[in-house]
Structures are given as C-alpha cells and as structure tokens.
Motif scaffolding. Structure first.
Motif, PDB file in Angstrom:
ATOM      1  N   GLU A   1      -1.925   0.223  11.574  1.00 46.39           N
ATOM      2  CA  GLU A   1      -1.281   1.552  11.531  1.00 46.39           C
ATOM      3  C   GLU A   1      -0.272   1.596  10.380  1.00 46.39           C
ATOM      4  N   PHE A   2      -0.169   2.776   9.778  1.00 50.36           N
ATOM      5  CA  PHE A   2       0.691   2.869   8.591  1.00 50.36           C
ATOM      6  C   PHE A   2       2.139   3.220   8.965  1.00 50.36           C
TER       7      PHE A   2
ATOM      8  N   GLU B   1       0.865  -1.179   0.000  1.00 47.88           N
ATOM      9  CA  GLU B   1       0.000   0.000   0.000  1.00 47.88           C
ATOM     10  C   GLU B   1       0.906   1.235   0.000  1.00 47.88           C
ATOM     11  N   THR B   2       0.551   2.223  -0.813  1.00 48.70           N
ATOM     12  CA  THR B   2       1.384   3.421  -0.876  1.00 48.70           C
ATOM     13  C   THR B   2       0.597   4.620  -0.377  1.00 48.70           C
ATOM     14  N   VAL B   3       1.167   5.348   0.580  1.00 47.59           N
ATOM     15  CA  VAL B   3       0.542   6.583   1.066  1.00 47.59           C
ATOM     16  C   VAL B   3       1.597   7.671   1.050  1.00 47.59           C
TER      17      VAL B   3
ATOM     18  N   SER C   1     -12.430  -2.109  10.727  1.00 49.05           N
ATOM     19  CA  SER C   1     -11.097  -1.915  10.136  1.00 49.05           C
ATOM     20  C   SER C   1     -11.059  -2.543   8.753  1.00 49.05           C
ATOM     21  N   CYS C   2     -12.181  -3.109   8.345  1.00 49.28           N
ATOM     22  CA  CYS C   2     -12.204  -3.707   7.004  1.00 49.28           C
ATOM     23  C   CYS C   2     -13.520  -3.328   6.318  1.00 49.28           C
ATOM     24  N   ASP C   3     -14.421  -4.289   6.127  1.00 41.11           N
ATOM     25  CA  ASP C   3     -15.669  -3.970   5.416  1.00 41.11           C
ATOM     26  C   ASP C   3     -16.758  -3.476   6.363  1.00 41.11           C
ATOM     27  N   PRO C   4     -17.726  -2.681   5.823  1.00 40.32           N
ATOM     28  CA  PRO C   4     -18.824  -2.142   6.634  1.00 40.32           C
ATOM     29  C   PRO C   4     -19.823  -3.220   7.056  1.00 40.32           C
ATOM     30  N   ARG C   5     -20.245  -3.141   8.309  1.00 34.39           N
ATOM     31  CA  ARG C   5     -21.156  -4.152   8.880  1.00 34.39           C
ATOM     32  C   ARG C   5     -22.548  -3.562   9.114  1.00 34.39           C
TER      33      ARG C   5
ATOM     34  N   TYR D   1      -2.102  -4.216   5.224  1.00 33.27           N
ATOM     35  CA  TYR D   1      -2.621  -4.806   6.449  1.00 33.27           C
ATOM     36  C   TYR D   1      -3.354  -6.097   6.075  1.00 33.27           C
ATOM     37  N   ARG D   2      -2.995  -7.201   6.713  1.00 36.91           N
ATOM     38  CA  ARG D   2      -3.598  -8.504   6.364  1.00 36.91           C
ATOM     39  C   ARG D   2      -4.395  -9.113   7.507  1.00 36.91           C
ATOM     40  N   GLY D   3      -4.798  -8.298   8.450  1.00 38.86           N
ATOM     41  CA  GLY D   3      -5.560  -8.821   9.590  1.00 38.86           C
ATOM     42  C   GLY D   3      -4.676  -8.930  10.822  1.00 38.86           C
TER      43      GLY D   3
END
Ligand code: PEP
Ligand code: CO
Length: 449
Positions: free
Chosen positions: A144-145, A125-127, A426-430, A135-137
C-alpha cells in the motif's frame, strides 16, 4: 576445509557491497529479529539439499530435467491451503507430462515457501509528488502506498519464516500423503485435456500416459508404492535479503558443512550477481545448489569469474545458470555463452526463464507477457542447445494454479483488454493453470520429436 569455504564465514558478505537491501529504520529491532531467527529450527534438512544436488547433477548430463515455478512474489495474504494446493497441483501435472515425454526424472521445484523479497529498479517510488520507499516484498514492507505500509519492518522477516514453515508443512503433507499420486495427477491432466480448447492436440499424449500407468498396475506395481503414491517438491527463492539468509544458515551435523536452510535451492538475481558483490560472497560458502540469473547484457568474463567463485571444484549440480534473454535477444545471447562453457568443460544445469525479459506494458497499463513469446523463447532455448551440442536442463516459470488473467494469449487467447478481469499479482504476471499446462504439453511435443 574445502576450497569453497576459504576465507568465508556466514557473515563475510558484510565486507562487500550488498545491493537491494532495505533501509531498516531501527537497527536494534533488526538485530533482535535476527537473533530470534537464528535460534529457530531450519526449514529444510541438509540431507534433502544433498539429494537435490545429486538430482541436479543428472540434469547437467541430460539424465534429469528441472521444472521450477511459482509466484514472482509470494504474498502473506495469499498463503492459504487452496493456493498452495493449486500451485502444487499444476506443477505436478506439468511434471508428469514432461517426465513421460522426456523419458527422464523431472525435478520439481517451487518458487515457494520463502519467495517474499523482491529487487526493485529504484529505492523510492513517487506518486502524485509523494515519495515513499519502494515495495520490496512482504518480508520487508507492505505494498500500500502509505508511509506506514512502506516503512520496512523487520518483524516481517519473522512472519516470512513462519509463513514459509506453514507452507512447507502443507507441501510435505500433500506430497507424502497421497495427494500427488500419479493416478490423481493423471486424472487432473485428463480433465484439463477434456476442457481445453486445444484439448485434442494433447489428447494423444494424455492417453499414452494413462496406458503406461495401466500397464504398471497390470504387472503388479501397486498404487501404494512410494514411487507412485508419493512425490517430492523442493523449495527455492531468490536469496536477496542477506540478513535473513545468514540467520537461517547452519552447520550440518552430519558433514560439518554450511547450508542455507531457508530453502533447498537459492538463486542470485540479475540485479545482484556482481562478481565482487555481497550476494555472490554469501552464496559461495553455502553448500546448497545455487542458481544465477543471466540477462542479455552479460559479459562473458563476468560469467566465467562467477563460475570460478561459485563452483571452483566444477561440482555437477552445484550451479544452475538461468538464462532470461527474451525472445528478441536469445538467439544472439545464448550461443556464445554455451560455446564458451562447453570449451571450458563447465558442469552447468542450463535452465530457461522465458518470463523476465518478455515483459511489456499493455494498453490497459498492466504489466504482462504473451504466451507465444514465452513459448518462442523456450523453443529457441532448446534448439540452440541442440545445435551447440549442449544440454537444455530445465525451465523456470512464474505461474500459479489459479485462474488469473495476467499473461496474454494461450488457448483461451486472453486479450490485453481482458487482463483486468482477474489480475492478482503484486509483482510480475504469471501463467495461469491452463497456460502452464499448455506450455508443458508444448515442451513435451518438442522434446519427444
Ligand atoms: C524474478 O525471478 O522474479 C526476478 C526478479 O528475476 P531476474 O533477477 O531474472 O530479473
Ligand atoms: Co518476477
């Protein structure tokens, strides 16, 4: 040896390409963790896994219904008693509504106690010009980046095991200890109906459920009977981190068969279901019920090969196909799959994940999903099955018991601009607790009529 285990060992997946695995910086540290994990007790017992498979076999024929739900990605920092309790509470509430409406047992299954590893669209990931591992879980790295946080750390696998164990321990205590008794769950449902802006449309069914419970009490079925006072929640997660799954894979002392004892059910994600891939190789050999996610760009021949590999004996309850086509594509994508499966006589639990292909980015920049889109995909799922003469066997949600604002719409009509107020995933919306219950009442309406 059954056909399923031919040329299989719990390590044979290493001869195949494993996508979505972390690049661990220190292979020796990984080996130490895996050795440790291999010696720790299994999280679930093979006998429980077999009971689940028997229940799922009923979902193949429409004599049971699968309700699977929980976080997209569990976080270590969110493994707390209130969070576990609230998720369980909503799942149980949904289950009571669906049991009553469907007139058949509901198999309750959490995306819980092990859903700690996530597939990502890119390794890096580039910021602002800085490139770091994705981030893989929580079982792999931290979100955190910073370089330190994003560097995969094998100790997190051990922490994941411990988090899963303590989550499961509390779930077992709640479900066996009376917290999930039918009367309590129904009282929560009445509370929900009284508070929801849509309450009136759910009121009738809630009253009918209460009457049914009173009737059972009147004829002498005591509130203390295990069927009323206790319940069972099965665990599931995406079997993504194959090293971890292998370390939790054990021979059952009763049958001599291999089981992945990290959870009752494991599924293969849309990104790792390659017919010749390591995930399919690993899961073909364990005797757990297995799920496979199927997105709209599937090829029918691949699915048929997957079925042949994962369920060569056509054992009912072994294989759940979780379709996640999205509102716009389900109509075209589902029918041909159902027709082919029917023609071949496959025993399959068909489950609908109305979440993963209905994601969009709101103006605020939040990843979200709309309540009505979710509901429409479910409606289309049921209608397509009914018109094809196949069985809609279950549903799969990303949901939480907390009052989050991650999906738009629902009775309180959460708007795009309101997403920021309590956006915690931290991932998909619930779906939040209220939206989850609404979906359950809506499905209930559909399956009753
Ligand atoms: C998920 O279930 O969180 C997921 C990543 O799903 P899929 O594999 O269907 O994209
Ligand atoms: Co997800």
């Amino acid at each position: 040896m059954s056909v399923i285990q031919k040329n299989w060992t719990k390590s044979s997946w290493k001869n195949f390409t494993a996508l979505q695995q972390p690049n661990w910086p220190d292979p020796q540290a990984v080996e130490r963790v895996l050795a440790n994990l291999s010696s720790l007790p299994p999280l679930v017992f093979a006998g429980e896994i077999r009971s689940l498979k028997q229940l799922l076999a009923k979902a193949v024929t429409g004599d049971a219904f699968l309700l699977q739900g929980g976080d997209c990605s569990e976080n270590f920092s969110q493994v707390t008693a209130p969070n576990i309790r609230e998720t369980l509470k909503v799942l149980l509430q949904m289950a009571v509504v669906l049991t009553y409406a469907g007139g058949k047992p509901v198999i309750k299954m959490g995306r819980i106690a092990g859903q700690f590893a996530k597939p990502r669209s890119a390794d890096l990931e580039t910021v602002d010009g800085l490139e770091l591992p994705s981030y893989r879980g929580d079982m792999v790295n931290k979100s955190e980046f910073t370089l330190e946080a994003r560097t995969p750390n094998p100790k997190y696998m051990l922490k994941g095991y411990n988090m899963a164990a303590s989550t499961l321990n509390l779930l077992r205590a709640f479900t066996r200890g009376g917290y999930g008794s039918l009367q309590r769950v129904q009282a929560w449902n009445q509370e929900f109906v009284a508070q929801s802006p849509m309450g009136r449309s759910y009121d009738r069914m809630a009253k009918q459920i209460s009457q049914a419970i009173r009737f059972m009490e009147t004829i002498g079925i005591s509130a203390e009977t295990p069927q009323i006072n206790q319940t069972q929640l099965f665990t599931s997660h995406e079997a993504l981190l194959l090293q971890y799954e292998e370390a939790l894979t054990r021979v059952d002392s009763i049958t001599g068969d291999w089981y992945d004892c990290s959870a009752h059910m494991l599924w293969i994600g849309e990104r790792t279901r390659q017919v010749d891939g390591a995930h399919v190789e690993f899961l073909r050999g364990v005797h757990n019920p297995i799920g496979v996610k199927i997105g709209p760009s599937y090829k029918i021949d691949d699915i048929k090969r997957l079925i042949a590999i994962l369920n060569p004996d056509n054992e009912p309850g072994r294989l759940t196909l979780i379709t996640r086509f999205g509102l716009k594509k389900i109509e075209k994508a589902l029918s041909p799959l159902l027709r082919e499966a029917k023609k071949e006589g496959y025993n399959i639990v068909w489950s609908c994940d109305p979440m993963h292909a209905n994601t969009y980015t709101a103006k605020s920049g939040h990843k979200t999903r709309n309540f009505n889109d979710i509901l429409s995909e479910i409606t289309c799922f049921f209608e397509t099955h009914w018109s094809e003469g196949t069985v809609p066997g279950g549903v799969h949600f990303e949901m939480t018991g907390n009052n989050v604002t991650e999906c738009t719409g629902g009775a309180h009509n959460i708007l795009d601009e309101e997403l920021a107020s309590n956006y915690l995933t931290s991932c998909d919306p619930r779906l939040n607790a209220e939206q989850s219950l609404e979906v359950a009442f809506q499905i209930a309406d559909m399956i009753r009529s």
